[in-house]
Design an enzyme around this catalytic site. Structure first.
Site, PDB file in Angstrom:
ATOM      1  N   TRP A  63      25.261  -1.954   8.789  1.00 25.91           N
ATOM      2  CA  TRP A  63      24.221  -2.044   7.672  1.00 25.91           C
ATOM      3  C   TRP A  63      23.787  -3.949   8.407  1.00 25.91           C
ATOM      4  O   TRP A  63      22.378  -3.682   8.981  1.00 25.91           O
ATOM      5  CB  TRP A  63      24.313  -2.526   6.046  1.00 25.91           C
ATOM      6  CG  TRP A  63      24.477  -1.374   5.631  1.00 25.91           C
ATOM      7  CD1 TRP A  63      25.658  -0.550   4.753  1.00 25.91           C
ATOM      8  CD2 TRP A  63      23.554  -0.343   4.879  1.00 25.91           C
ATOM      9  NE1 TRP A  63      25.083   0.385   4.190  1.00 25.91           N
ATOM     10  CE2 TRP A  63      24.574   0.544   4.436  1.00 25.91           C
ATOM     11  CE3 TRP A  63      22.283  -0.209   6.123  1.00 25.91           C
ATOM     12  CZ2 TRP A  63      22.788   1.661   3.768  1.00 25.91           C
ATOM     13  CZ3 TRP A  63      20.885   0.887   5.120  1.00 25.91           C
ATOM     14  CH2 TRP A  63      21.513   1.861   4.219  1.00 25.91           C
ATOM     15  N   ASP A  66      23.184  -9.814   2.754  1.00 24.65           N
ATOM     16  CA  ASP A  66      22.916  -8.909   2.444  1.00 24.65           C
ATOM     17  C   ASP A  66      24.351  -8.508   1.597  1.00 24.65           C
ATOM     18  O   ASP A  66      25.364  -8.528   2.185  1.00 24.65           O
ATOM     19  CB  ASP A  66      22.907  -8.094   3.681  1.00 24.65           C
ATOM     20  CG  ASP A  66      23.009  -7.181   2.386  1.00 24.65           C
ATOM     21  OD1 ASP A  66      22.850  -6.832   1.944  1.00 24.65           O
ATOM     22  OD2 ASP A  66      22.338  -6.048   3.439  1.00 24.65           O
ATOM     23  N   LYS A 126      24.068  -0.801  -6.080  1.00 23.75           N
ATOM     24  CA  LYS A 126      25.825  -0.903  -5.877  1.00 23.75           C
ATOM     25  C   LYS A 126      25.714  -1.623  -7.909  1.00 23.75           C
ATOM     26  O   LYS A 126      25.999  -0.613  -8.755  1.00 23.75           O
ATOM     27  CB  LYS A 126      25.962  -1.331  -5.066  1.00 23.75           C
ATOM     28  CG  LYS A 126      26.275  -0.761  -3.346  1.00 23.75           C
ATOM     29  CD  LYS A 126      24.668  -0.511  -3.170  1.00 23.75           C
ATOM     30  CE  LYS A 126      24.237   0.512  -2.173  1.00 23.75           C
ATOM     31  NZ  LYS A 126      23.762  -0.065  -0.883  1.00 23.75           N
TER      32      LYS A 126
HETATM   33  C1  LIG Z   1      22.830   0.141   0.664  1.00 25.41           C
HETATM   34  C2  LIG Z   1      23.299  -1.006   1.505  1.00 25.41           C
HETATM   35  C3  LIG Z   1      21.901  -1.300   2.076  1.00 25.41           C
HETATM   36  C4  LIG Z   1      20.688  -0.328   2.193  1.00 25.41           C
HETATM   37  O1  LIG Z   1      19.949  -0.259   0.745  1.00 25.41           O
HETATM   38  P1  LIG Z   1      18.906  -0.293   1.101  1.00 25.41           P
HETATM   39  O2  LIG Z   1      18.097  -0.262  -0.522  1.00 25.41           O
HETATM   40  O3  LIG Z   1      18.493   1.693   0.888  1.00 25.41           O
HETATM   41  O4  LIG Z   1      17.630  -0.272   1.696  1.00 25.41           O
HETATM   42  C5  LIG Z   1      21.783  -2.546   3.290  1.00 25.41           C
HETATM   43  N1  LIG Z   1      22.844  -3.027   2.783  1.00 25.41           N
HETATM   44  C6  LIG Z   1      24.712  -3.222   1.971  1.00 25.41           C
HETATM   45  C7  LIG Z   1      25.174  -3.662   2.770  1.00 25.41           C
HETATM   46  C8  LIG Z   1      24.324  -2.210   1.903  1.00 25.41           C
HETATM   47  O5  LIG Z   1      25.397  -1.813   1.366  1.00 25.41           O
END
Ligand SMILES: *Cc1c(COP(=O)(O)O)cnc(C)c1O
Length: 358
Positions: free
Chosen positions: A101, A168, A192
Site C-alpha cells: 500500500w 495512511d 477495516k
Molecule cells: C485496505 C488498505 C488500502 C486500500 O483501501 P481501498 O479503500 O481499497 O482503496 C490502503 N491502505 C491500507 C493500509 C489498507 O489496509
C-alpha cells in the site's frame, strides 16, 4: 444478527452486529421518515444530522483538535493516494516504503512530480519497520502507512517529523490513541475498523492546503470539499450511515482506550500461540508486529500441512485466514469488531491441529 462464523477477513471484514442491525432498521424506516436511509435527500434535515453526528463522534473518539477538518469521500484509500499528491506535492515528497500500500501511495506521487523513498523494508519482504532514517527537512510532506495490512507490521507510536506528516491509517484508525496534532493529514479507507468499503476518511489540518501551483481537478481538491462541508456532491450515504453506527458501537463499549486494551489482549493471545505452537512461525519482526493483522506460516518441516490446516480451520468455522499471496501462509485480522471469543476459537483450532498432527 448473531454471527455463525469467526471472521478474520483483512477487509472488508467483520463489523459490529449492532451496527448491522441498526442499519437494517434504517433501511426499513429512517428516523421516522417512512423512507429508507438511501431514499432520503442528502440535503434533508435527517441526513444533515447523520453527517453532524458522524463528524462529532470522530472528533470525540479521536480527540481531534478544532483546526482539523474531517471529510468522508468516495474512492477508498486508493483515491486518497492521489488526493495527497495532488494537494500537497510541489517540490518534493518523501515516502516510507513499508509495503504494497505504501508503494501504491508513493507511485501516485511519482506520477505527479518528485518523490523519494526515505527508507524501505523491501529487502526483507517488508517484515519490519525501517528505523534510524532521517527525514529530509526540504520535503513538502513525509508519508507513512501506520499499519501494513498485508505484512502484519505496524508503527505503533506517533513519530516526530520535521515536515508535514501524512499517514495512511486505513487499517489501524480507531484502534489505539493517536496524537492527531502530530499529523498534517490522516486518511484511510473505512473498511477495516470504521465501516464498509467505498468511503474514505480524511482528517486535515487546513493550513497545509493551498500551497501547490498545479491545477487541482475539482473533485480531487480537499479545499472544495471542505468549503462545501463535505457535501460538494452526493456523499456515499449508506457507507457513512454504517460508519456512524460503527462509531456509536465503539463509543458504547468505552471508546478508544477501551478498544485498545481489548485489542492488545486479543493480539497477545494469538501471538503467544503462534510463538508457542511448534507447527507455526510468525513472519514479522517481533517488535514491529501489528496488533491488527497477524501473519504466520507453517514452521519448518510442516510446510506440507498448509492446505490441511486451512481446511481444518474452515471446518471449525474460521473464515479469512489465508495469507495474502505476497506473504503466503496465514493472516488473521483482529479488527475492533473481532471478539476475544473469536480469537480464543482460533487459538483452540491451532492447538487441536498441533495435537492431531504431532
Ligand atoms: C485496505 C488498505 C488500502 C486500500 O483501501 P481501498 O479503500 O481499497 O482503496 C490502503 N491502505 C491500507 C493500509 C489498507 O489496509
Amino acid at each position: 444478527m448473531t454471527k455463525k462464523v469467526h471472521n478474520f477477513n483483512a477487509g472488508p471484514c467483520v463489523l459490529p452486529d449492532q451496527a448491522i442491525d441498526n442499519t437494517i432498521e434504517a433501511l426499513k424506516n429512517f428516523r421516522g421518515t417512512g423512507m429508507a436511509v438511501i431514499e432520503v435527500s442528502h440535503r434533508s434535515k435527517e441526513w444533515s444530522e447523520v453527517m453532524e453526528e458522524t463528524e462529532s463522534l470522530w472528533r470525540e473518539l479521536l480527540n481531534i483538535p478544532e483546526n482539523y477538518k474531517i471529510l468522508f469521500l468516495g474512492g477508498g484509500a486508493s483515491m486518497q493516494f492521489l488526493y495527497v499528491a495532488m494537494n500537497l506535492l510541489e517540490h518534493k515528497a518523501g515516502y516510507l516504503e513499508t509495503g504494497a500500500w505504501a508503494k501504491k501511495a508513493f507511485k501516485e506521487a511519482l506520477g505527479l512530480g518528485n518523490a523519494i523513498a526515505v527508507a524501505s523494508s523491501a529487502d526483507k519482504n517488508y517484515n519490519y519497520i525501517p528505523k534510524g532514517y532521517t527525514i529530509p527537512s526540504d520535503l513538502d510532506y513525509f508519508h507513512i502507512t501506520t499499519n501494513n495490512t498485508i505484512y502484519g507490521t505496524e508503527i505503533k507510536e506517533d513519530i516526530d517529523s520535521p515536515v508535514t506528516l501524512v499517514a495512511d491509517m486505513s487499517s489501524d484508525i480507531m484502534t489505539r490513541r493517536v496524537d492527531v496534532s502530530k499529523y498534517g493529514l490522516i486518511y484511510g479507507g473505512a473498511q477495516k475498523n470504521v465501516g464498509p468499503a467505498g468511503v474514505a476518511f480524511a482528517i486535515i489540518r487546513e493550513d497545509i492546503l493551498g500551497k501547490v501551483s498545479r491545477h487541482i481537478p475539482t473533485m480531487l481538491d480537499y479545499k472544495i470539499h471542505i468549503d462545501k462541508k463535505g457535501m460538494f456532491n452526493t456523499p456515499p450515504v449508506i457507507n457513512i450511515y454504517i460508519m456512524l453506527e460503527t462509531l456509536k458501537w465503539l463509543k458504547g463499549i468505552g471508546g478508544i482506550d477501551k478498544i485498545h486494551e481489548i485489542n492488545l489482549r486479543k493480539s497477545q493471545m494469538l501471538y503467544e500461540e503462534i510463538d508457542r505452537n511448534s507447527m507455526f512461525t510468525g513472519t514479522a519482526e517481533k517488535e514491529d508486529r501489528s496488533i491488527m493483522n497477524h501473519c504466520f506460516v507453517m514452521a519448518k518441516g510442516y510446510e506440507n500441512l498448509q492446505d490441511e490446516f486451512l481446511s481444518f480451520a474452515k471446518e471449525n468455522g474460521m473464515v479469512g485466514i489465508k495469507g495474502h499471496r505476497s506473504v503466503g501462509g496465514f493472516r488473521a485480522s483482529l479488527y475492533n469488531a473481532c471478539t476475544e471469543d473469536d480469537v480464543a476459537a482460533l487459538v483452540k483450532c491451532m492447538r487441536d491441529f498441533e495435537n492431531n498432527n504431532k
